[in-house]
Design a protein around this motif. Structure first.
Motif, short mmCIF file in Angstrom:
data_model
loop_
_atom_site.label_atom_id
_atom_site.label_comp_id
_atom_site.label_asym_id
_atom_site.label_seq_id
_atom_site.Cartn_x
_atom_site.Cartn_y
_atom_site.Cartn_z
N LEU A 144 0.83 -1.20 0.00
CA LEU A 144 0.00 0.00 0.00
C LEU A 144 0.87 1.25 0.00
N ALA A 145 1.95 1.25 0.78
CA ALA A 145 2.83 2.42 0.82
C ALA A 145 3.46 2.67 -0.54
N GLU A 146 3.90 1.59 -1.23
CA GLU A 146 4.47 1.76 -2.56
C GLU A 146 3.43 2.29 -3.55
N TRP A 147 2.21 1.76 -3.45
CA TRP A 147 1.13 2.22 -4.33
C TRP A 147 0.82 3.69 -4.07
N GLY A 148 0.79 4.09 -2.80
CA GLY A 148 0.53 5.48 -2.47
C GLY A 148 1.58 6.40 -3.04
N ALA A 149 2.86 6.00 -2.95
CA ALA A 149 3.94 6.83 -3.49
C ALA A 149 3.83 6.93 -5.01
N ALA A 150 3.52 5.80 -5.67
CA ALA A 150 3.45 5.79 -7.14
C ALA A 150 2.27 6.60 -7.66
N ASN A 151 1.19 6.67 -6.88
CA ASN A 151 -0.03 7.34 -7.34
C ASN A 151 -0.30 8.67 -6.62
N HIS A 152 0.68 9.15 -5.86
CA HIS A 152 0.58 10.44 -5.16
C HIS A 152 -0.64 10.48 -4.24
N VAL A 153 -0.85 9.39 -3.51
CA VAL A 153 -1.95 9.30 -2.55
C VAL A 153 -1.38 9.49 -1.14
N PRO A 154 -1.73 10.56 -0.45
CA PRO A 154 -1.23 10.74 0.92
C PRO A 154 -1.75 9.62 1.84
N LEU A 155 -0.85 9.09 2.67
CA LEU A 155 -1.20 8.03 3.61
C LEU A 155 -0.52 8.32 4.94
N LEU A 156 -0.97 7.65 5.98
CA LEU A 156 -0.27 7.69 7.26
C LEU A 156 0.79 6.59 7.25
N HIS A 157 2.03 6.98 7.51
CA HIS A 157 3.15 6.04 7.45
C HIS A 157 3.73 5.82 8.84
N ARG A 158 4.11 4.60 9.11
CA ARG A 158 4.85 4.27 10.32
C ARG A 158 6.33 4.34 9.94
N THR A 159 7.09 5.25 10.57
CA THR A 159 8.47 5.48 10.17
C THR A 159 9.42 5.24 11.34
N GLN A 160 10.66 4.88 10.98
CA GLN A 160 11.74 4.71 11.95
C GLN A 160 13.03 5.02 11.20
N ASP A 161 13.23 6.30 10.98
CA ASP A 161 14.30 6.76 10.10
C ASP A 161 15.59 6.91 10.91
N VAL A 162 16.31 5.82 11.03
CA VAL A 162 17.55 5.81 11.79
C VAL A 162 18.51 4.83 11.12
N ALA A 163 19.79 5.13 11.17
CA ALA A 163 20.81 4.23 10.61
C ALA A 163 21.09 3.10 11.59
N VAL A 164 20.97 1.88 11.13
CA VAL A 164 21.20 0.70 11.97
C VAL A 164 22.45 -0.01 11.45
N PRO A 165 23.40 -0.35 12.33
CA PRO A 165 24.59 -1.07 11.87
C PRO A 165 24.22 -2.33 11.09
N ARG A 166 24.96 -2.60 10.06
CA ARG A 166 24.64 -3.72 9.17
C ARG A 166 24.63 -5.05 9.91
N ASP A 167 25.53 -5.20 10.90
CA ASP A 167 25.59 -6.49 11.59
C ASP A 167 24.43 -6.68 12.57
N TYR A 168 23.54 -5.69 12.68
CA TYR A 168 22.36 -5.86 13.52
C TYR A 168 21.23 -6.57 12.78
N ALA A 169 21.34 -6.70 11.46
CA ALA A 169 20.30 -7.38 10.69
C ALA A 169 20.25 -8.85 11.08
N GLY A 170 19.03 -9.39 11.19
CA GLY A 170 18.89 -10.80 11.50
C GLY A 170 17.74 -11.06 12.46
N VAL A 171 17.64 -12.31 12.88
CA VAL A 171 16.64 -12.73 13.84
C VAL A 171 17.32 -12.90 15.19
N TRP A 172 16.81 -12.23 16.21
CA TRP A 172 17.45 -12.23 17.51
C TRP A 172 16.47 -12.75 18.56
N SER A 173 17.00 -13.57 19.47
CA SER A 173 16.15 -14.13 20.52
C SER A 173 16.80 -14.07 21.90
#
Length: 711
Positions: A506-535
């Motif tokens: 839906l977010a991609e469709w909104g951007a492509a069609n200029h439809v304003p939407l409410l977005h959940r954002t977390q705009d922060v740089a995360v170290p690459r080695d943090y990617a993965g599944v953690w338990s």
């Protein structure tokens, strides 16, 4: 005796103000503006003549003795008090208003009396002095207030009288309530006249109502400055503890034990009666719950917890014949198809903003007649749905997407444990998920590919099982049971990935069609080695310190933990108002070629819904924690709990209790020199105050050693 007196000569009766009260005396001697006075109590005092009130007499000549002076003073005093009580001050003000701005006491006496003597004039002076709401004494005259001033002053006088009555009747009662809250006293039944053996009376009804309102107001908003001086007077001498008003109300019996004051602070009505004022509108929406939409005959299935009643998402997966990926259709409950935006019902739902799920019961955002009935995706019943059809390649990458509204009829509502049993290959023939095994396996394969693609892009996935809470008993006898439900990691991951997929599309469709939407954002740089599944608790704590909380915005910005360039939540329109908005925005665009709200209007909506979401999130966060702390208190301080150190510095160390879903911090000196993140320990807990959100580590021992003997 002479009636007419111009100067306070010896033998003259005079009056003066002392301690804001009128005093009577007889002049014994006058010299140079100084008076020696004889008082009714046979004592003498000295006074400057400027302090004498401007009504004199009568004059008793002949030098009466002290006994006679005392008798005369008592007689004049009694007569003046009796006459003053009968002076019609309201009528005097009505007659004087508009006639004079100010006049002496004799002028007012002559309005009502024929040839008033000194006692009558003095009585009128006394009555006018006492009526501060209508007259102001500016010697030698009384100023007459206008009607507007009188109204204002009478309101102030009434407020002062109520305040004095409240303090007089409430302060001792609140002190007693604190004794009751502390377990040192008990309240007697209200019909017995006194609250306890100490003889503290029950407050008068009007005082009691004012006290209740004051306590409730302070419970809801502890930072309020309203009535702050009054509050300080009432609680003078009581300890400054958190939630004092709540504790006093519970001790009073006005609120039950374990009362959820967080809902009051959020102004969130519990239960399902809040929508009754909109009953006709809700009934009409329920009756027309399935609008005229084209049918979609795909055999969708949903997976939820066994207790879920507001089913708002389902799916159907088709594997491409050439093995290059999948086509998945996510069907979402569709309240937006007929929702009355802008109505009183809509404003009430916006104020709730989200459903709240608590151990003591669920609070649904929508009226249950709609959210758990007419619009819930129940198997075998026709329902409107907003459908998101997405192509996902074998590498888990998002491909083409398509949106449409349709009438749907789910094939099954499955529970997580049943779906997990099928995925584990352990389902018996009576398992309701068994007929849908192929769907579940395809869905899991898609979800694994999709999660792997997100992790490759930098996604951070936390596998943090949340223990379940169950309450047994009522009131003070409530006991808390904490337990781990049946694990269903694959089934839960399947649903989570499909929901992330639908909202990302839906977010991609909104951007492509200029439809304003409410977005959940977390705009922060995360170290690459943090990617993965953690338990592991220590890993999750370390990574969470690098992240920031996500926020809701109109602007499309990245979501770091999901590894998505944009994300517009839409999969819970029965439970979250932002999802309802996004669904309505998409439906309106599909139907008319234009969005329902432009970006500016959407920002205004966000400003309205964000405070409600924040308040509800406090309820959702703090209330389960209260029950967890009560659970630990009920277990006592002689139990050792397994934990993991997640953070450590020179002053403090933090321990995670994974099985109970709780973090506890303690001073570093309780731990030995080996303490470090990842170290397994045992902790003994105590000094638990659930209401104050307090719990302490009393003792720590390494996990691989026998704990010390209990005290």
């Amino acid at each position: 005796m002479q009636e007419s007196v111009r100067y306070p000569a010896p033998g003259c009766i005079v009056e003066y103000l002392e301690g804001n009260a009128v005093q009577i005396a007889m002049v014994m001697e006058e010299a140079g503006g100084k008076l020696r006075l004889f008082l009714p109590n046979r004592r003498e005092t000295r006074l400057t003549s400027s302090r004498v009130l401007p009504w004199l007499g009568p004059l008793h000549e002949g030098g009466p003795g002290k006994d006679e002076m005392a008798r005369l003073l008592e007689g004049h005093k009694a007569r003046r008090e009796q006459l003053a009580a009968s002076v019609p001050v309201d009528e005097l003000w009505e007659l004087a208003q508009g006639e004079v701005e100010a006049a002496p006491a004799r002028w007012f006496a002559e309005l009502m009396e024929t040839a008033p003597g000194p006692d009558e004039v003095a009585a009128y002076g006394r009555a006018l002095l006492a009526c501060k709401s209508r007259f102001r004494f500016q010697p030698p005259d009384f100023q007459v207030y206008d009607a507007e001033t009188v109204e204002r002053r009478m309101a102030g006088q009434k407020a002062r009288e109520e305040r004095e009555a409240l303090v007089a009747g409430g302060a001792a009662f609140l002190r007693l309530l604190w004794e009751v809250a502390s377990g040192r006293r008990e309240l007697a039944p209200q019909g017995e006249g006194v609250c306890a053996a100490e003889g503290v009376p029950w407050p008068a009804p009007e005082v009691a109502e004012r006290l209740k309102a004051l306590l409730r107001g302070r419970m809801i908003d502890p930072e309020t400055q309203e009535d702050d001086p009054l509050w300080r007077l009432l609680v003078k001498g009581l300890p400054e503890v958190p939630h004092l008003p709540l504790q006093l109300l519970v001790a009073w019996g006005e609120l039950p034990p374990h009362y959820n004051f967080w809902l009051d602070r959020a102004d969130y009505d519990a239960g399902d009666s809040w929508w009754q004022p909109f009953g006709d509108e809700v009934a009409a929406l329920a009756t027309g719950a399935v609008p005229d939409l084209a049918p979609c005959d795909l055999p969708f299935i949903s997976i939820d917890s066994a207790t879920t009643r507001d089913v708002d998402d389902a799916f159907y997966v088709e594997e491409k014949p050439d093995g290059t990926g999948w086509d998945v259709t996510v069907a979402l409950a569709c309240p937006a198809a007929s929702w009355p935006f802008g109505s009183a019902l809509d404003r009430a739902v916006l104020h709730r903003a989200t459903s709240i799920y608590l151990p003591e019961g669920d609070c649904h955002m929508l009226p249950e007649r709609l959210g758990t009935d007419a619009w819930s995706l129940r198997a075998g019943e026709e329902r409107p749905a907003f459908c998101v059809r997405v192509n996902v390649d074998s590498e888990g990458r998002l491909g083409e997407y398509h949106f449409f509204a349709a009438r749907t009829r789910l094939a099954a509502n499955l529970a997580y444990p049943d779906a997990q049993a099928v995925l584990d290959g352990k389902a018996g023939p009576d398992n309701p998920a068994a007929p849908h095994a192929a769907q579940l396996r395809m869905g899991l394969a898609l979800a694994r590919a999709r999660q792997a693609a997100r992790i490759a892009a930098g996604a951070v996935v936390m596998e943090r099982p949340e223990p379940q809470l169950a309450l047994e008993g009522e009131g003070r006898d409530t006991t808390v049971r904490l337990f781990c439900g049946e694990p269903a990691p694959d089934a839960q991951m399947l649903v989570a990935e499909l929901m992330i997929l639908a909202s990302a599309a839906l977010a991609e469709w909104g951007a492509a069609n200029h439809v304003p939407l409410l977005h959940r954002t977390q705009d922060v740089a995360v170290p690459r080695d943090y990617a993965g599944v953690w338990s592991e608790p220590e890993d999750m704590a370390r990574i969470l310190r690098a992240l920031i909380p996500s926020t809701l915005e109109v602007q499309a910005r990245p979501h770091a933990a999901l590894a998505l360039p944009r994300y517009a939540p839409v999969t819970s329109p029965l439970r979250r108002y932002p999802d309802l908005i996004n669904e309505a925005q998409a439906l309106h665009m599909l139907a008319t070629g234009a969005p329902r709200w432009d970006a500016e209007a959407l920002a205004v909506l966000l400003e309205q819904v964000s405070p409600a979401l924040d308040a509800a999130s406090q309820v959702q966060r703090f209330r389960p924690r209260y029950w967890k702390l009560l659970y630990f208190r009920q277990q006592g301080d002689k139990v050792w709990w397994p934990g993991v150190i997640t953070e450590e510095n020179e002053a403090f160390a933090t321990v995670s209790l994974p099985e109970q879903g709780l973090f506890v911090r303690a001073r570093r000196k309780l731990f030995d020199e080996r303490a470090a993140p990842g170290m397994r320990v045992q902790v003994r807990l105590g000094k638990v105050q659930p209401l104050y959100n307090e719990i302490q580590i009393l003792e720590v021992a390494p996990a691989d050693e026998d704990p010390p003997p209990l005290p």
